[in-house]
Write a protein that holds these residues in place. Structure first.
Motif, PDB file in Angstrom:
ATOM      1  N   LEU A  34       0.833  -1.206   0.000  1.00 18.20           N
ATOM      2  CA  LEU A  34       0.000   0.000   0.000  1.00 18.20           C
ATOM      3  C   LEU A  34       0.869   1.257   0.000  1.00 18.20           C
ATOM      4  O   LEU A  34       0.613   2.195  -0.765  1.00 18.20           O
ATOM      5  N   TYR A  35       1.877   1.297   0.830  1.00 18.49           N
ATOM      6  CA  TYR A  35       2.791   2.443   0.922  1.00 18.49           C
ATOM      7  C   TYR A  35       3.442   2.720  -0.437  1.00 18.49           C
ATOM      8  O   TYR A  35       3.458   3.862  -0.909  1.00 18.49           O
ATOM      9  N   LYS A  36       3.958   1.680  -1.087  1.00 13.97           N
ATOM     10  CA  LYS A  36       4.631   1.855  -2.384  1.00 13.97           C
ATOM     11  C   LYS A  36       3.644   2.356  -3.441  1.00 13.97           C
ATOM     12  O   LYS A  36       3.958   3.273  -4.204  1.00 13.97           O
ATOM     13  N   LEU A  37       2.469   1.757  -3.493  1.00 15.86           N
ATOM     14  CA  LEU A  37       1.483   2.160  -4.490  1.00 15.86           C
ATOM     15  C   LEU A  37       0.980   3.583  -4.248  1.00 15.86           C
ATOM     16  O   LEU A  37       0.828   4.361  -5.193  1.00 15.86           O
ATOM     17  N   VAL A  40       3.499   6.072  -5.508  1.00 14.70           N
ATOM     18  CA  VAL A  40       3.460   6.205  -6.964  1.00 14.70           C
ATOM     19  C   VAL A  40       2.335   7.164  -7.354  1.00 14.70           C
ATOM     20  O   VAL A  40       2.517   8.037  -8.202  1.00 14.70           O
ATOM     21  N   ILE A  41       1.188   7.023  -6.718  1.00 13.95           N
ATOM     22  CA  ILE A  41       0.054   7.910  -7.005  1.00 13.95           C
ATOM     23  C   ILE A  41       0.387   9.346  -6.615  1.00 13.95           C
ATOM     24  O   ILE A  41       0.083  10.289  -7.355  1.00 13.95           O
ATOM     25  N   LYS A  42       1.027   9.537  -5.464  1.00 10.95           N
ATOM     26  CA  LYS A  42       1.395  10.887  -5.015  1.00 10.95           C
ATOM     27  C   LYS A  42       2.354  11.566  -5.976  1.00 10.95           C
ATOM     28  O   LYS A  42       2.394  12.784  -6.068  1.00 10.95           O
ATOM     29  N   GLU A  43       3.140  10.764  -6.711  1.00 14.74           N
ATOM     30  CA  GLU A  43       4.072  11.310  -7.701  1.00 14.74           C
ATOM     31  C   GLU A  43       3.372  11.569  -9.041  1.00 14.74           C
ATOM     32  O   GLU A  43       4.024  11.795 -10.054  1.00 14.74           O
ATOM     33  N   VAL A  65      -5.937  -4.114  -0.488  1.00 14.00           N
ATOM     34  CA  VAL A  65      -4.990  -3.085  -0.944  1.00 14.00           C
ATOM     35  C   VAL A  65      -5.128  -2.883  -2.454  1.00 14.00           C
ATOM     36  O   VAL A  65      -5.211  -1.753  -2.936  1.00 14.00           O
ATOM     37  N   ILE A  66      -5.173  -3.969  -3.188  1.00 19.75           N
ATOM     38  CA  ILE A  66      -5.282  -3.899  -4.645  1.00 19.75           C
ATOM     39  C   ILE A  66      -6.570  -3.187  -5.049  1.00 19.75           C
ATOM     40  O   ILE A  66      -6.569  -2.311  -5.917  1.00 19.75           O
ATOM     41  N   LEU A  67      -7.676  -3.549  -4.422  1.00 14.44           N
ATOM     42  CA  LEU A  67      -8.953  -2.900  -4.746  1.00 14.44           C
ATOM     43  C   LEU A  67      -8.951  -1.420  -4.397  1.00 14.44           C
ATOM     44  O   LEU A  67      -9.474  -0.591  -5.147  1.00 14.44           O
ATOM     45  N   LYS A  68      -8.373  -1.076  -3.259  1.00 13.83           N
ATOM     46  CA  LYS A  68      -8.305   0.326  -2.842  1.00 13.83           C
ATOM     47  C   LYS A  68      -7.556   1.153  -3.886  1.00 13.83           C
ATOM     48  O   LYS A  68      -8.013   2.226  -4.292  1.00 13.83           O
ATOM     49  N   ILE A  69      -6.422   0.651  -4.315  1.00 14.56           N
ATOM     50  CA  ILE A  69      -5.620   1.379  -5.306  1.00 14.56           C
ATOM     51  C   ILE A  69      -6.345   1.421  -6.647  1.00 14.56           C
ATOM     52  O   ILE A  69      -6.369   2.456  -7.320  1.00 14.56           O
ATOM     53  N   PHE A  70      -6.944   0.307  -7.048  1.00 14.54           N
ATOM     54  CA  PHE A  70      -7.701   0.272  -8.304  1.00 14.54           C
ATOM     55  C   PHE A  70      -8.773   1.354  -8.310  1.00 14.54           C
ATOM     56  O   PHE A  70      -8.889   2.128  -9.265  1.00 14.54           O
ATOM     57  N   LYS A  71      -9.561   1.415  -7.256  1.00 10.59           N
ATOM     58  CA  LYS A  71     -10.631   2.412  -7.171  1.00 10.59           C
ATOM     59  C   LYS A  71     -10.083   3.829  -7.192  1.00 10.59           C
ATOM     60  O   LYS A  71     -10.602   4.705  -7.884  1.00 10.59           O
TER      61      LYS A  71
END
Length: 105
Positions: A34-37, A40-43, A65-71
């Motif tokens: 989650l931290y790494k993903l 990436v989004i913050k960048e 975690v995967i679903l959270k980032i996907f959404k």
């Protein structure tokens, strides 16, 4: 953040940001993923690929975690896909009916 069970490397090319995950995604390592993903989004990267070819275990918290980032990424007009899922990942995502959404064929 360090995890003994998950290694993540990053690669940016062709307008896409790839993360290569190796090991286990479970309660001990999901926070690292989650931290790494989220970084990436913050960048401001909005085309993210998660290579899961070397994942040997995926727990329910990893799926969350995967679903959270996907959404998060898709709501902002970006894309998030899983690339080269291991058999374990493919089976788990298939069981929870997420394979079609996350793994482009």
């Amino acid at each position: 953040m360090k995890s003994d069970v998950l290694e993540i490397t990053e690669d940016k090319s062709e307008g896409k940001y790839r993360l290569h995950a190796k090991g286990r995604v479970d309660s001990n390592s999901a926070d690292l993923l989650l931290y790494k993903l989220e970084n990436v989004i913050k960048e401001n990267h909005n085309n993210i690929i998660l290579d899961m070819s070397q994942i040997e275990y995926l727990s329910s918290i990893g799926i969350r975690v995967i679903l959270k980032i996907f959404k998060q990424v898709t709501q902002e007009g970006g894309s998030f896909n899983i690339e080269h899922p291991s058999n374990i990942v493919r089976n788990v995502l298939g069981m929870v009916a997420l394979k079609e959404m996350l793994v482009p064929e």
